[in-house]
Design an enzyme around this catalytic site. Structure first.
Site, PDB file in Angstrom:
ATOM      1  N   THR A  76       0.916  -3.644   3.987  1.00 55.89           N
ATOM      2  CA  THR A  76      -0.066  -4.581   4.544  1.00 55.89           C
ATOM      3  C   THR A  76       0.456  -5.202   5.832  1.00 55.89           C
ATOM      4  OG1 THR A  76      -1.062  -5.063   2.402  1.00 55.89           O
ATOM      5  CG2 THR A  76      -1.323  -6.733   4.117  1.00 55.89           C
ATOM      6  N   ASN A 155      -6.486   5.458  -1.303  1.00 55.52           N
ATOM      7  CA  ASN A 155      -5.929   4.835  -2.492  1.00 55.52           C
ATOM      8  C   ASN A 155      -6.845   4.891  -3.708  1.00 55.52           C
ATOM      9  OD1 ASN A 155      -7.287   2.970  -0.612  1.00 55.52           O
ATOM     10  ND2 ASN A 155      -7.113   1.518  -2.305  1.00 55.52           N
ATOM     11  N   GLN A 184       0.019   5.499   0.414  1.00 52.77           N
ATOM     12  CA  GLN A 184      -0.106   6.274  -0.828  1.00 52.77           C
ATOM     13  C   GLN A 184       0.539   7.649  -0.726  1.00 52.77           C
ATOM     14  OE1 GLN A 184      -1.352   5.641  -3.787  1.00 52.77           O
ATOM     15  NE2 GLN A 184      -2.285   3.627  -3.464  1.00 52.77           N
ATOM     16  N   HIS A 206       6.757   0.570  -3.001  1.00 51.41           N
ATOM     17  CA  HIS A 206       6.486   0.441  -4.445  1.00 51.41           C
ATOM     18  C   HIS A 206       5.486   1.451  -4.989  1.00 51.41           C
ATOM     19  CE1 HIS A 206       2.508  -1.671  -4.674  1.00 51.41           C
ATOM     20  NE2 HIS A 206       2.797  -1.950  -3.421  1.00 51.41           N
ATOM     21  N   CYS A 343     -12.319  -7.229  -8.476  1.00 45.51           N
ATOM     22  CA  CYS A 343     -12.493  -8.412  -9.309  1.00 45.51           C
ATOM     23  C   CYS A 343     -11.884  -9.630  -8.633  1.00 45.51           C
ATOM     24  CB  CYS A 343     -11.865  -8.192 -10.679  1.00 45.51           C
ATOM     25  SG  CYS A 343     -12.605  -6.824 -11.573  1.00 45.51           S
TER      26      CYS A 343
END
Lengths: 401, 140
Positions: A76, A155, A184, A206, A343
C-alpha cells in the site's frame, strides 16, 4: 477443537518458520539489532549487511537490480509512493493517469485523491474475464499521460494481466511511466521486473510467507529512448518525489530507519519463493481444479475471472440463490475464505471487481474467494467442498430457491 | 461482521433444520401466506401461518437474507405458535433490534420481516384458508 481450514492465502500467508527464525536473529542483543544507518560501529555494519543481503535476495527474485529496491511498509505504501511520487514529479509534463476499475483500493484511492487535486484519471473496464487488453491502454493514453498503473495479478480473481505488452505501449508513448502492483505475484507467477518493462513495481512480503509490515517499491534505473507523449525524446530514468522526509534513507525516497528484521524476513521469503519447484504450482493448480469440480457439482455456480489467465492459487466462485453475508456466516468456523463483499460497515457492499466483470450485485455478494497455499492438501479441498455444499444447499432450501 | 449468540443460535438452527430437506410449506384449511421484499434487493421473507379458532397452530418461513433476517424470522415463528392472532410481530421492531443486537444500519430489514408477518396474519381475518391454491414455490 479443530481449526478451520485456511483457504485465504490471497489475504495473507503464515510466516515460514525459516523466515521467522532469521527475523528473530535481528531483534535481540545476540543478533544484528543495530541501526543499519549507523556507520560508526560494527553493530550498524552488521545490520546493514543483513539489509543489503535482503535487498539482493528480493531483487534476484523479481529480476531487478538491488539498487532498484526501495523498502516500504508494504504494498500500500509502495503504491502510494509510486502514484503520488510520479504525479508530483511530472506534474509540469501532464496530469493524466490511466488505471483499471479492478485495481486494488491501494491504487484506486490514491487515484481518486489525485482527481480531487485536479488530475484526470481514465479507469479502464475489464472484459468479462477480468482482462485489460493492451489496446485499451494504448487508446487511453493522451499526450499528457504521466502514469499507467495496472496490477499484475488481481487479488480477487487471480487474473494475470499482460504487463509486457502494456509496458511496450508505455515505452512507445515515452511519457507514460508504468507502475505495476505486484503484491499478489511473488510465489504465484513469475515476475521479471526488467523483462516486463515496468518503471515501478510494488511488492508485499506477507503474501509470500514473509512478515506483515514490509514491502518494497522497485524503481527502474534503466533509461529508454523514443516516445511521443509527455517527457518524450531521450527518456530519462524514472524519477519520484518523496512523500516523507527525515533521514534520507532509501535514496531519499523513503525516510525512516529500515526495519532490519522485517526486510531480512522479506528477503528470505522471496528467495524461498524463487526456489520453489514448478511442481508446487502444478500441485496447487490440480487442487484448484478439484475444488472447482466439487463446487460446480452444486449447480448455479459461476467461476469468476478468466481461468486460462489466472494464477493457480486463486479460485473465485459466485453461488446463485444464496445471500452473501449468510453464506460466509454459514461456513465460518469450519472454513476461512474471503467473501465477495467489502464489510467496511454493517451493510456489506458488493465486490467492485466482480461488478466490473458484469456480475450483478447479488452474485457479486454471494461469491467466495478461495486462496490456496503451498501447504494446502486434498483433504483441505474436500473439506471445503463439503462445507460449502452443505451451506449453499441449506441456504437455498431456506430461501426457496 | 460479528453476531450475538442469540442470532447465531437461531441462524445456525435454521440452517441445520434445512441441511437435509426443504422446509415443509403449510397447506390446508386456515393457512395464510404473507411475503415482503425481493431477492433482487437482497432480502425476501415469506411466512405461512395456520390459524385455528383464532390461535396460531403452525407457522413456517422462507427467507433470503442476512443471518439477522433468518434468525429473527425463525424466532418470530417459534414465538408465535400457540399465540392468539394479532396483526403485529410478537415484539416491536425496536425490541427485536435490542434482543438480536442488530446494527442500526440493518433495522430496515426487520421492517421487511414485519411487513411479511403482518401480511400473513392480516389475511387471517375471517378469510378462508387458501392453502390449496397457493403456489408451492415462493414468489419474490
Amino acid at each position: 477443537m479443530n481449526r478451520p481450514v485456511y483457504l485465504d492465502h490471497a489475504a495473507t500467508t503464515p510466516v515460514d518458520p525459516r523466515v521467522a527464525k532469521v527475523m528473530a536473529q535481528c531483534l535481540t542483543a545476540e543478533g544484528e539489532f543495530g541501526n543499519p544507518a549507523s556507520a560508526s560501529h560494527d553493530f550498524g555494519d552488521a545490520a546493514r549487511s543483513r539489509v543489503e543481503t535482503a535487498r539482493a535476495q528480493v531483487a534476484s527474485a523479481v529480476g531487478a537490480s538491488p539498487d532498484e529496491v526501495i523498502w516500504t511498509s508494504g504494498a500500500t505504501e509502495a503504491n502510494n509512493l509510486a502514484i503520488f511520487g510520479i504525479a508530483q514529479y511530472y506534474r509540469e509534463h501532464g496530469r493524466h493517469l490511466v488505471t483499471a476499475r479492478t485495481e486494488h483500493r491501494a491504487v484506486l484511492d490514491p487515484c481518486r485523491e489525485l482527481e480531487r487535486r485536479g488530475w484526470r484519471v481514465t479507469y479502464l473496464e475489464p472484459d468479462g474475464g477480468g482482462v485489460i487488453h493492451p489496446d485499451q491502454v494504448a487508446a487511453a493514453l493522451k499526450a499528457d499521460t504521466v502514469l499507467v498503473s495496472i496490477m499484475h495479478v488481481n487479488n480477487e480473481i487471480g487474473v494475470i494481466q499482460d504487463i509486457a505488452a502494456i509496458g511496450a505501449i508505455c515505452a512507445k508513448h515515452g511519457g507514460a511511466r508504468l507502475h505495476v502492483d505486484a503484491a499478489q505475484s511473488v510465489g504465484k507467477s513469475a515476475v521479471d521486473f526488467a523483462g516486463l518493462g515496468a518503471d515501478l513495481m510494488s511488492l508485499s512480503a506477507h503474501k509470500a510467507y514473509g512478515p506483515k509490515g514490509v514491502g518494497a517499491l522497485l524503481v527502474s534505473r534503466r533509461r529508454s529512448a523514443s516516445g511521443s507523449g509527455a517527457g518524450s525524446g531521450q527518456r530519462e530514468r524514472v524519477q519520484l518525489t518523496a512523500l516523507q522526509f527525515g533521514g534520507g534513507q532509501e535514496h531519499g525516497l523513503r525516510a525512516g530507519t529500515v526495519a532490519t528484521h522485517q526486510v531480512v524476513g522479506m528477503g528470505l521469503a522471496f528467495e524461498l519463493a524463487r526456489a520453489a519447484p514448478s511442481s508446487e504450482a502444478e500441485h496447487i493448480a490440480r487442487l484448484r481444479e478439484r475444488l472447482w469440480r466439487g463446487l460446480a457439482a452444486l449447480g448455479g455456480t459461476f467461476r469468476n475471472g478468466d481461468a486460462e489467465r489466472s494464477v493457480p492459487h486463486v479460485l473465485n466462485v459466485s453461488f446463485e440463490g444464496v445471500e452473501g453475508e449468510s453464506l460466509i456466516a454459514a461456513v465460518r468456523g469450519r472454513l476461512a475464505v474471503s467473501t465477495g463483499s467489502a464489510c467496511s460497515s454493517a451493510l456489506p457492499e458488493p465486490s467492485y471487481v466482480l461488478r466490473a466483470l458484469g456480475r450483478d450485485d447479488i452474485l457479486s455478494e454471494s461469491s467466495l474467494r478461495f486462496g490456496l497455499g503451498r501447504d494446502t492438501c486434498e483433504r483441505d479441498i474436500d473439506t471445503a467442498v463439503a462445507v460449502v455444499t452443505e451451506a449453499v444447499s441449506a441456504l437455498r432450501r431456506l430461501a426457496g430457491t | 461482521m460479528t453476531y450475538s449468540d442469540l442470532t447465531l443460535h437461531y441462524f445456525l438452527g435454521a440452517l441445520r433444520a434445512r441441511s437435509t430437506e426443504s422446509p415443509q410449506l403449510l397447506t390446508g384449511p386456515g393457512v395464510h401466506r404473507g411475503a415482503a421484499g425481493s431477492r433482487k434487493q437482497g432480502i425476501w421473507v415469506q411466512f405461512d401461518v395456520q390459524v385455528v379458532a383464532g390461535m396460531i397452530r403452525a407457522a413456517r418461513f422462507l427467507a433470503f437474507g442476512c443471518p439477522h433476517t433468518i434468525a429473527v424470522s425463525a424466532w418470530v415463528v417459534e414465538q408465535a405458535i400457540g399465540q392468539a392472532v394479532r396483526p403485529a410481530l410478537p415484539e416491536t421492531v425496536a425490541r427485536l433490534c435490542e434482543r438480536f443486537a442488530l446494527p442500526v444500519e440493518k433495522r430496515g430489514r426487520l421492517l421487511t420481516i414485519e411487513e411479511a408477518w403482518t401480511s400473513a396474519v392480516a389475511a387471517c381475518g375471517g378469510t378462508p384458508g387458501v392453502a390449496d391454491g397457493l403456489p408451492q414455490r415462493p414468489l419474490s
